[in-house]
Design a protein around this motif. Structure first.
Motif, mmCIF file in Angstrom:
data_model
loop_
_atom_site.group_PDB
_atom_site.id
_atom_site.type_symbol
_atom_site.label_atom_id
_atom_site.label_comp_id
_atom_site.label_asym_id
_atom_site.label_seq_id
_atom_site.Cartn_x
_atom_site.Cartn_y
_atom_site.Cartn_z
ATOM 1 N N LEU A 136 -4.022 3.884 -4.468
ATOM 2 C CA LEU A 136 -4.883 2.699 -4.555
ATOM 3 C C LEU A 136 -4.200 1.447 -4.033
ATOM 4 N N LEU A 137 -2.929 1.277 -4.385
ATOM 5 C CA LEU A 137 -2.249 0.028 -4.049
ATOM 6 C C LEU A 137 -1.763 -0.003 -2.606
ATOM 7 N N ASN A 138 -1.475 1.150 -2.019
ATOM 8 C CA ASN A 138 -0.998 1.176 -0.635
ATOM 9 C C ASN A 138 -2.112 1.324 0.385
ATOM 10 N N GLY A 139 -3.259 1.851 -0.045
ATOM 11 C CA GLY A 139 -4.424 1.897 0.824
ATOM 12 C C GLY A 139 -4.243 2.676 2.107
ATOM 13 N N GLN A 140 -3.597 3.831 2.055
ATOM 14 C CA GLN A 140 -3.439 4.641 3.243
ATOM 15 C C GLN A 140 -4.750 5.350 3.595
#
Length: 318
Positions: A164-168
């Motif tokens: 969720l936080l890195n959005g790959q």
């Protein structure tokens, strides 16, 4: 055959991840009653969970919880903090916390820091989920970070946060699949530690004899089972099986089988165009009339009307 897996498949378990929440200073966020099963996990910091009608729960880093009933709830930094509304789907007023997000995170609180970080979402199930699964669960299932055998759960939470936080690429899909894994692990942990649940499938699965009987019924629901047949499969007496099954599941083995057949028939009526007679044979009824009587007794509607109403509600395909 795994009865829990059968039920989750029939209920069409689907996960949806909402925006995360960063909070600093003094804060409180109020949420409407969820329509499905709600979950949140604290990745950093501490906060309080207050579900309507339940005792407050202190949440610490690594803790997570499921809300299994349609009850409003509040997350807050401290008991005295006054909540603002925080719907992530439809903001309810100008102060709605989730009205705007940045990189998948909403922010709240009167401080500049982000002492608390939560991730969360919901699980959608079919309208049959209360009767088949949720009614026997408590309104709040709290899983502390230091719970025994919670390592896999902690791994899933860490991976969800990373996605969720890195959005790959494909991160939402990966995170939602991991959330489904997390849901199953929370149910497993609940089964392992909570012996006070209401009678039902999950309670029955705790008992090795009843679990064996349930597995037989789910593996061959079309078979004309008798309690004596099941008792032989479980290597216990007929009276022992009947008593334990009734105590833990809340109904007799044959009544449970009848209800499960109706659930399987309902799925067939929703998903394919087979005749009512074919559906009846597939789930173990010798005649269409016997099946129709059992189905209407369980659901309040005849099989043909059930199919028509479902398709009318679903609308045209294509």
């Amino acid at each position: 055959m795994d009865p829990l897996e059968d039920v989750l498949a029939l209920l069409g378990l689907r996960s949806h991840l909402s925006a995360g929440l960063r909070a600093g200073g003094r804060w409180a966020v109020r949420f409407r009653a969820p329509t499905g099963v709600k979950f949140n996990a604290v990745r950093r910091g501490t906060c309080l969970l207050q579900v309507e009608g339940a005792d407050p729960v202190t949440l610490r880093a690594g803790d997570c919880y499921l809300l299994t009933k349609p009850l409003p709830f509040v997350l807050r930094s401290e008991p005295a903090a006054v909540p603002v509304d925080g719907e992530d789907a439809v903001p309810v007023d100008a102060e709605a916390v989730y009205a705007t997000t940045e990189r998948g995170l909403a922010r709240t609180g009167d401080g500049d820091g982000d002492e608390v970080l939560l991730i969360g979402g919901s699980f959608a199930l079919s309208e049959r989920s209360p009767a088949l699964l949720l009614n026997e669960l408590p309104p709040v299932i709290h899983v502390p970070a230091d719970s025994s055998h919670a390592e896999t759960l902690q791994w899933a939470l860490a991976q969800i946060s990373e996605e969720l936080l890195n959005g790959q690429m494909g991160s939402s899909l990966v995170a939602e699949q991991l959330a489904t894994v997390m849901f199953v692990h929370i149910l497993r942990l609940h089964l392992a530690r909570d012996t006070s649940s209401a009678a039902g499938l999950l309670t029955g699965l705790r008992d090795p004899v009843v679990a064996t009987a349930l597995a037989c019924l789910h593996e061959r629901p079309e078979r004309p089972w008798t309690v004596a047949d099941l008792a032989r499969s479980c290597v216990v007496s007929r009276s022992t099986l009947a008593a334990r099954f009734k105590e833990l599941v809340g109904q007799s083995p044959i009544d449970y089988l009848g209800r499960w057949r109706v659930e399987l028939a309902g799925r067939r009526l929703r998903q394919d165009d087979g005749t009512i007679a074919a559906v009846a044979r597939a789930v173990g009824y010798g005649s269409e009339s016997a099946f129709s009587t059992a189905f209407k007794r369980a659901t309040g509607v005849a099989p043909r009307d059930y199919r028509s109403r479902y398709r009318a509600a679903a609308g045209p395909v294509g």
